[in-house]
Design an enzyme around this catalytic site. Structure first.
Site, PDB file in Angstrom:
ATOM      1  N   LYS A  10       0.822  -1.209   0.000  1.00 45.50           N
ATOM      2  CA  LYS A  10       0.000   0.000   0.000  1.00 45.50           C
ATOM      3  C   LYS A  10       0.861   1.266   0.000  1.00 45.50           C
ATOM      4  O   LYS A  10       2.067   1.205   0.255  1.00 45.50           O
ATOM      5  CB  LYS A  10      -0.927  -0.051   1.211  1.00 45.50           C
ATOM      6  CG  LYS A  10      -1.986  -1.168   1.142  1.00 45.50           C
ATOM      7  CD  LYS A  10      -2.807  -1.194   2.423  1.00 45.50           C
ATOM      8  CE  LYS A  10      -3.996  -2.133   2.313  1.00 45.50           C
ATOM      9  NZ  LYS A  10      -4.799  -2.114   3.569  1.00 45.50           N
ATOM     10  N   TYR A  50     -12.279  -2.246  -3.384  1.00 44.37           N
ATOM     11  CA  TYR A  50     -12.852  -2.255  -2.035  1.00 44.37           C
ATOM     12  C   TYR A  50     -14.383  -2.233  -2.055  1.00 44.37           C
ATOM     13  O   TYR A  50     -15.009  -1.794  -1.085  1.00 44.37           O
ATOM     14  CB  TYR A  50     -12.296  -1.088  -1.219  1.00 44.37           C
ATOM     15  CG  TYR A  50     -10.902  -1.350  -0.684  1.00 44.37           C
ATOM     16  CD1 TYR A  50     -10.631  -2.476   0.095  1.00 44.37           C
ATOM     17  CD2 TYR A  50      -9.856  -0.464  -0.953  1.00 44.37           C
ATOM     18  CE1 TYR A  50      -9.356  -2.714   0.585  1.00 44.37           C
ATOM     19  CE2 TYR A  50      -8.574  -0.705  -0.453  1.00 44.37           C
ATOM     20  CZ  TYR A  50      -8.330  -1.831   0.319  1.00 44.37           C
ATOM     21  OH  TYR A  50      -7.076  -2.066   0.814  1.00 44.37           O
ATOM     22  N   ASN A 113      -1.856   0.156   7.111  1.00 42.74           N
ATOM     23  CA  ASN A 113      -1.379  -1.135   7.613  1.00 42.74           C
ATOM     24  C   ASN A 113      -0.563  -1.915   6.573  1.00 42.74           C
ATOM     25  O   ASN A 113      -0.526  -3.142   6.584  1.00 42.74           O
ATOM     26  CB  ASN A 113      -2.554  -1.952   8.156  1.00 42.74           C
ATOM     27  CG  ASN A 113      -3.600  -2.230   7.085  1.00 42.74           C
ATOM     28  OD1 ASN A 113      -3.428  -1.855   5.932  1.00 42.74           O
ATOM     29  ND2 ASN A 113      -4.670  -2.894   7.473  1.00 42.74           N
ATOM     30  N   HIS A 116      -2.171  -5.377   1.581  1.00 43.18           N
ATOM     31  CA  HIS A 116      -3.470  -6.028   1.331  1.00 43.18           C
ATOM     32  C   HIS A 116      -3.220  -7.469   0.910  1.00 43.18           C
ATOM     33  O   HIS A 116      -2.286  -7.743   0.172  1.00 43.18           O
ATOM     34  CB  HIS A 116      -4.230  -5.317   0.198  1.00 43.18           C
ATOM     35  CG  HIS A 116      -5.415  -6.124  -0.289  1.00 43.18           C
ATOM     36  ND1 HIS A 116      -6.637  -6.078   0.323  1.00 43.18           N
ATOM     37  CD2 HIS A 116      -5.523  -7.045  -1.302  1.00 43.18           C
ATOM     38  CE1 HIS A 116      -7.465  -6.919  -0.298  1.00 43.18           C
ATOM     39  NE2 HIS A 116      -6.822  -7.511  -1.288  1.00 43.18           N
ATOM     40  N   GLU A 127     -10.019 -10.078  -7.601  1.00 41.08           N
ATOM     41  CA  GLU A 127      -9.021  -9.023  -7.351  1.00 41.08           C
ATOM     42  C   GLU A 127      -7.851  -9.131  -8.328  1.00 41.08           C
ATOM     43  O   GLU A 127      -7.364  -8.113  -8.837  1.00 41.08           O
ATOM     44  CB  GLU A 127      -8.519  -9.117  -5.906  1.00 41.08           C
ATOM     45  CG  GLU A 127      -9.600  -8.751  -4.891  1.00 41.08           C
ATOM     46  CD  GLU A 127      -9.154  -8.956  -3.439  1.00 41.08           C
ATOM     47  OE1 GLU A 127      -7.997  -9.364  -3.213  1.00 41.08           O
ATOM     48  OE2 GLU A 127      -9.981  -8.708  -2.541  1.00 41.08           O
TER      49      GLU A 127
HETATM   50  P1  IDP Z   1      -7.993  -6.602   5.690  1.00 43.36           P
HETATM   51  O1  IDP Z   1      -7.139  -5.673   4.858  1.00 43.36           O
HETATM   52  O2  IDP Z   1      -7.232  -7.162   6.876  1.00 43.36           O
HETATM   53  O3  IDP Z   1      -8.670  -7.674   4.888  1.00 43.36           O
HETATM   54  P2  IDP Z   1     -10.567  -5.263   5.791  1.00 43.36           P
HETATM   55  O4  IDP Z   1     -11.547  -5.369   6.916  1.00 43.36           O
HETATM   56  O5  IDP Z   1     -10.882  -5.970   4.519  1.00 43.36           O
HETATM   57  O6  IDP Z   1      -9.144  -5.707   6.363  1.00 43.36           O
HETATM   58  O7  IDP Z   1     -10.370  -3.709   5.499  1.00 43.36           O
HETATM   59  C1  IDP Z   1      -9.750  -3.265   4.322  1.00 43.36           C
HETATM   60  C2  IDP Z   1      -8.815  -2.133   4.675  1.00 43.36           C
HETATM   61  O8  IDP Z   1      -9.572  -1.010   5.138  1.00 43.36           O
HETATM   62  C3  IDP Z   1      -7.847  -2.415   5.817  1.00 43.36           C
HETATM   63  O9  IDP Z   1      -6.688  -3.148   5.425  1.00 43.36           O
HETATM   64  C4  IDP Z   1      -7.500  -1.017   6.288  1.00 43.36           C
HETATM   65  O10 IDP Z   1      -6.553  -0.379   5.434  1.00 43.36           O
HETATM   66  C5  IDP Z   1      -8.844  -0.311   6.147  1.00 43.36           C
HETATM   67  N1  IDP Z   1      -9.629  -0.394   7.392  1.00 43.36           N
HETATM   68  C6  IDP Z   1     -10.225  -1.477   7.930  1.00 43.36           C
HETATM   69  N2  IDP Z   1     -10.891  -1.183   9.062  1.00 43.36           N
HETATM   70  C7  IDP Z   1     -10.718   0.155   9.247  1.00 43.36           C
HETATM   71  C8  IDP Z   1     -11.175   1.086  10.253  1.00 43.36           C
HETATM   72  O11 IDP Z   1     -11.865   0.730  11.210  1.00 43.36           O
HETATM   73  N3  IDP Z   1     -10.777   2.383  10.087  1.00 43.36           N
HETATM   74  C9  IDP Z   1     -10.020   2.810   9.045  1.00 43.36           C
HETATM   75  N4  IDP Z   1      -9.581   1.978   8.084  1.00 43.36           N
HETATM   76  C10 IDP Z   1      -9.914   0.668   8.182  1.00 43.36           C
HETATM   77 MG    MG Z   2     -10.101  -7.531   3.405  1.00 45.03          MG
END
Ligand code: IDP
Ligand code: MG
Length: 144
Positions: A10, A50, A113, A116, A127
């Site tokens: 990312k 997304y 984080n 992905h 994807e």
């Molecule tokens: P993942 O990447 O671990 O699969 P997902 O729930 O699919 O997690 O969320 C996609 C992305 O959205 C996350 O990797 C993160 O960058 C962002 N994200 C997820 N939850 C939050 C939140 O509560 N606040 C802000 N960003 C979030």
């Molecule tokens: Mg996810």
């Protein structure tokens, strides 16, 4: 079971020069790169990628973040690639991710984080097709 998964380094990872580290950690898990490109996602691709998060409160911030700089998109292949990659990535929130995982060691916060990874075979196929044409995905043997 041999699977494929889509990995994104990312924008926060690229800005902090962590793209290679992310790829390297996944290679060390035994996964092989079968496709790779660098790109700057536009809003349309971000919204498509997304799609399942459209109704989440963080969706518009997520689109802004993922389009805030260039990324590396890669498809990896290997035995149980989806779970292997997700285990190596760690929990979504770096504060909750175990030490030794990519997010646990390198992630800044629940949004920024680093990485992905696809969460199911069905989503991986969708994807990967969002980022790569069939002829950009390579089938080749690896050495042990
Ligand atoms: P993942 O990447 O671990 O699969 P997902 O729930 O699919 O997690 O969320 C996609 C992305 O959205 C996350 O990797 C993160 O960058 C962002 N994200 C997820 N939850 C939050 C939140 O509560 N606040 C802000 N960003 C979030
Ligand atoms: Mg996810």
């Amino acid at each position: 079971m041999i699977q494929r998964t889509l990995i994104l380094c990312k924008p926060d990872a690229m800005k902090r020069r962590l793209g290679g580290e992310v790829i390297s950690r996944l290679e060390k898990c035994g996964l092989k790169v079968i496709a790779m490109r660098m790109l700057w996602m536009n809003e349309a691709l971000a919204k498509r990628h997304y799609d399942i998060h459209t109704d989440k409160p963080f969706f518009s911030d997520l689109v802004k973040y993922i389009t805030s700089g260039p990324i590396i998109a890669a498809a990896f292949e290997g035995e149980n690639a989806i779970a292997v990659a997700r285990d190596a990535m760690g929990a979504t929130d770096p504060a909750k991710a175990a030490t030794g995982t990519i997010r646990g060691d390198l992630g800044e916060n629940i949004e920024r984080n680093v990485v992905h990874g696809s969460d199911s075979e069905e989503n991986a196929a969708i994807e990967i097709a969002n980022f790569f044409k069939t002829e950009e995905i390579f089938d080749y043997p690896t050495e042990s």
